[in-house]
Design a protein around this motif. Sequence first.
Motif, PDB file in Angstrom:
ATOM      1  N   GLN A 158       0.854  -1.188   0.000  1.00  0.00           N
ATOM      2  CA  GLN A 158       0.000   0.000   0.000  1.00  0.00           C
ATOM      3  C   GLN A 158       0.888   1.236   0.000  1.00  0.00           C
ATOM      4  OE1 GLN A 158      -3.224  -0.089   2.871  1.00  0.00           O
ATOM      5  NE2 GLN A 158      -2.951   2.084   3.303  1.00  0.00           N
ATOM      6  N   PRO A 159       0.557   2.263  -0.800  1.00  0.00           N
ATOM      7  CA  PRO A 159       1.376   3.482  -0.795  1.00  0.00           C
ATOM      8  C   PRO A 159       1.228   4.237   0.524  1.00  0.00           C
ATOM      9  CG  PRO A 159      -0.585   3.785  -2.148  1.00  0.00           C
ATOM     10  CD  PRO A 159      -0.544   2.335  -1.771  1.00  0.00           C
ATOM     11  N   MET A 202       9.927  17.482   1.894  1.00  0.00           N
ATOM     12  CA  MET A 202      10.029  16.737   3.148  1.00  0.00           C
ATOM     13  C   MET A 202       9.364  15.364   3.047  1.00  0.00           C
ATOM     14  SD  MET A 202       9.002  19.760   5.824  1.00  0.00           S
ATOM     15  CE  MET A 202       9.830  21.361   5.831  1.00  0.00           C
ATOM     16  N   LEU A 203       8.741  15.073   1.894  1.00  0.00           N
ATOM     17  CA  LEU A 203       7.922  13.872   1.773  1.00  0.00           C
ATOM     18  C   LEU A 203       8.382  12.957   0.649  1.00  0.00           C
ATOM     19  CD1 LEU A 203       4.428  15.642   1.973  1.00  0.00           C
ATOM     20  CD2 LEU A 203       5.773  14.734   3.883  1.00  0.00           C
ATOM     21  N   LYS A 204       8.098  11.680   0.809  1.00  0.00           N
ATOM     22  CA  LYS A 204       8.243  10.705  -0.263  1.00  0.00           C
ATOM     23  C   LYS A 204       7.168   9.640  -0.074  1.00  0.00           C
ATOM     24  CE  LYS A 204      11.632   7.840   2.233  1.00  0.00           C
ATOM     25  NZ  LYS A 204      13.002   7.276   2.210  1.00  0.00           N
ATOM     26  N   THR A 205       6.819   8.976  -1.161  1.00  0.00           N
ATOM     27  CA  THR A 205       5.801   7.925  -1.098  1.00  0.00           C
ATOM     28  C   THR A 205       6.451   6.584  -1.408  1.00  0.00           C
ATOM     29  OG1 THR A 205       4.095   9.502  -1.823  1.00  0.00           O
ATOM     30  CG2 THR A 205       3.571   7.157  -1.979  1.00  0.00           C
ATOM     31  N   SER A 206       6.216   5.603  -0.567  1.00  0.00           N
ATOM     32  CA  SER A 206       6.796   4.270  -0.745  1.00  0.00           C
ATOM     33  C   SER A 206       5.710   3.210  -0.620  1.00  0.00           C
ATOM     34  CB  SER A 206       7.888   4.007   0.297  1.00  0.00           C
ATOM     35  OG  SER A 206       8.963   4.903   0.143  1.00  0.00           O
ATOM     36  N   GLU A 207       5.938   2.080  -1.321  1.00  0.00           N
ATOM     37  CA  GLU A 207       5.046   0.934  -1.190  1.00  0.00           C
ATOM     38  C   GLU A 207       5.463   0.129   0.041  1.00  0.00           C
ATOM     39  OE1 GLU A 207       2.372  -0.032  -2.902  1.00  0.00           O
ATOM     40  OE2 GLU A 207       2.433   1.740  -4.209  1.00  0.00           O
ATOM     41  N   VAL A 208       4.559  -0.072   0.953  1.00  0.00           N
ATOM     42  CA  VAL A 208       4.835  -0.753   2.216  1.00  0.00           C
ATOM     43  C   VAL A 208       3.898  -1.950   2.342  1.00  0.00           C
ATOM     44  CG1 VAL A 208       4.810  -0.502   4.726  1.00  0.00           C
ATOM     45  CG2 VAL A 208       5.599   1.395   3.294  1.00  0.00           C
ATOM     46  N   ILE A 246       1.161  -4.314   3.525  1.00  0.00           N
ATOM     47  CA  ILE A 246      -0.047  -3.908   4.238  1.00  0.00           C
ATOM     48  C   ILE A 246       0.056  -4.187   5.735  1.00  0.00           C
ATOM     49  CG2 ILE A 246      -2.500  -4.467   4.548  1.00  0.00           C
ATOM     50  CD1 ILE A 246      -2.790  -4.634   1.570  1.00  0.00           C
ATOM     51  N   GLU A 247       0.720  -5.300   6.090  1.00  0.00           N
ATOM     52  CA  GLU A 247       0.846  -5.654   7.507  1.00  0.00           C
ATOM     53  C   GLU A 247       1.640  -4.608   8.288  1.00  0.00           C
ATOM     54  OE1 GLU A 247       1.530  -7.565   5.002  1.00  0.00           O
ATOM     55  OE2 GLU A 247       0.104  -9.234   5.084  1.00  0.00           O
ATOM     56  N   ALA A 248       2.474  -3.831   7.584  1.00  0.00           N
ATOM     57  CA  ALA A 248       3.326  -2.846   8.258  1.00  0.00           C
ATOM     58  C   ALA A 248       2.766  -1.433   8.188  1.00  0.00           C
ATOM     59  CB  ALA A 248       4.724  -2.863   7.636  1.00  0.00           C
ATOM     60  N   VAL A 249       1.609  -1.266   7.563  1.00  0.00           N
ATOM     61  CA  VAL A 249       1.010   0.064   7.422  1.00  0.00           C
ATOM     62  C   VAL A 249       0.253   0.432   8.698  1.00  0.00           C
ATOM     63  CG1 VAL A 249      -0.641   1.476   6.141  1.00  0.00           C
ATOM     64  CG2 VAL A 249       0.840  -0.129   4.923  1.00  0.00           C
ATOM     65  N   HIS A 250       0.604   1.571   9.280  1.00  0.00           N
ATOM     66  CA  HIS A 250      -0.098   2.040  10.482  1.00  0.00           C
ATOM     67  C   HIS A 250      -1.502   2.498  10.098  1.00  0.00           C
ATOM     68  CE1 HIS A 250      -1.034   4.404  14.067  1.00  0.00           C
ATOM     69  NE2 HIS A 250      -0.006   3.837  14.662  1.00  0.00           N
ATOM     70  N   GLN A 251      -2.457   2.271  10.980  1.00  0.00           N
ATOM     71  CA  GLN A 251      -3.851   2.611  10.672  1.00  0.00           C
ATOM     72  C   GLN A 251      -4.081   4.112  10.520  1.00  0.00           C
ATOM     73  OE1 GLN A 251      -6.385   1.298  13.844  1.00  0.00           O
ATOM     74  NE2 GLN A 251      -5.197   2.296  15.447  1.00  0.00           N
ATOM     75  N   LEU A 252      -3.155   4.938  11.041  1.00  0.00           N
ATOM     76  CA  LEU A 252      -3.296   6.392  10.920  1.00  0.00           C
ATOM     77  C   LEU A 252      -2.381   6.978   9.845  1.00  0.00           C
ATOM     78  CD1 LEU A 252      -3.493   7.450  14.688  1.00  0.00           C
ATOM     79  CD2 LEU A 252      -5.373   7.044  13.092  1.00  0.00           C
ATOM     80  N   SER A 253      -1.767   6.108   9.036  1.00  0.00           N
ATOM     81  CA  SER A 253      -0.865   6.596   7.995  1.00  0.00           C
ATOM     82  C   SER A 253      -1.646   7.272   6.875  1.00  0.00           C
ATOM     83  CB  SER A 253      -0.041   5.439   7.435  1.00  0.00           C
ATOM     84  OG  SER A 253      -0.890   4.521   6.750  1.00  0.00           O
ATOM     85  N   ILE A 254      -0.919   7.998   6.021  1.00  0.00           N
ATOM     86  CA  ILE A 254      -1.528   8.758   4.925  1.00  0.00           C
ATOM     87  C   ILE A 254      -0.889   8.317   3.616  1.00  0.00           C
ATOM     88  CG2 ILE A 254      -1.947  11.070   3.997  1.00  0.00           C
ATOM     89  CD1 ILE A 254      -1.613  12.137   6.856  1.00  0.00           C
ATOM     90  N   GLY A 255      -1.702   8.127   2.583  1.00  0.00           N
ATOM     91  CA  GLY A 255      -1.186   7.632   1.316  1.00  0.00           C
ATOM     92  C   GLY A 255      -1.034   8.672   0.234  1.00  0.00           C
TER      93      GLY A 255
END
Length: 222
Positions: free
Chosen positions: A35-36, A54-60, A62-71
């Motif tokens: 998930q991005p 200050m930002l970059k987008t990476s594919e992570v 799904i099991e490691a994606v925090h529920q409050l993360s932003i895509g």
Amino acid sequence: MKKLIVIALFVSIITGIAVFQFATSLEKGSRLKTQPVVLATQTIPKGTIIQKEMLKTSEVPIEAVHQLSIGNQDDILGRISKETIEANEQILTSRLSDINQENDNLSYSIEPNYRAVTILVDEEKGVGGYLTKGDRVDLVTVLLTKDGATSQLVVENLEIIKIGPLASGDKGGTYTSVTVSAPAADVTRMNYALAIDPQPRYRLVLRSPVDNDTLGQAPFSP
């Protein structure tokens, strides 16, 4: 001889199983769901306006994606960090100023080089109770001098960022103050106009929402 053949056959079987398991793990890895997620490219100190670099987008995974993360980076740009965010850390909604400022501290709605100033109002000073959040007003006052009285335009085009609180015991929704966002350079002038003894003679004047012109009118004396 037969013993060597058996051993070689056994080793071949073990090797084949190992290769099969390795290939299977690679295949599963290639099908791993991701998930991005937006990460910080650098340490972002508390109270910083988030910029694109200050930002970059990476594919992570799904099991490691925090529920409050932003895509989506667009959901972050321009917001303010409420806590320090470390480099390569997932940027969480809980660490940013809220998009809906009603759910956030008032300080996060104030732009740089501006200050929040609360002005007491009544029906006369507050445009009859018709002011609402987002309106823009001018502050005018009457000053008493040794030569008489003058009416002066103190500061123009102030944005109302808060209304309230309600008057004590009032069930009709009448407020007793408004809080405006004022240029920092005008705060001392406003403070003087709002605190003149024995009684302040200021009032707020409502502007059209499409009128951003400043008049810079000279003081008026009768």
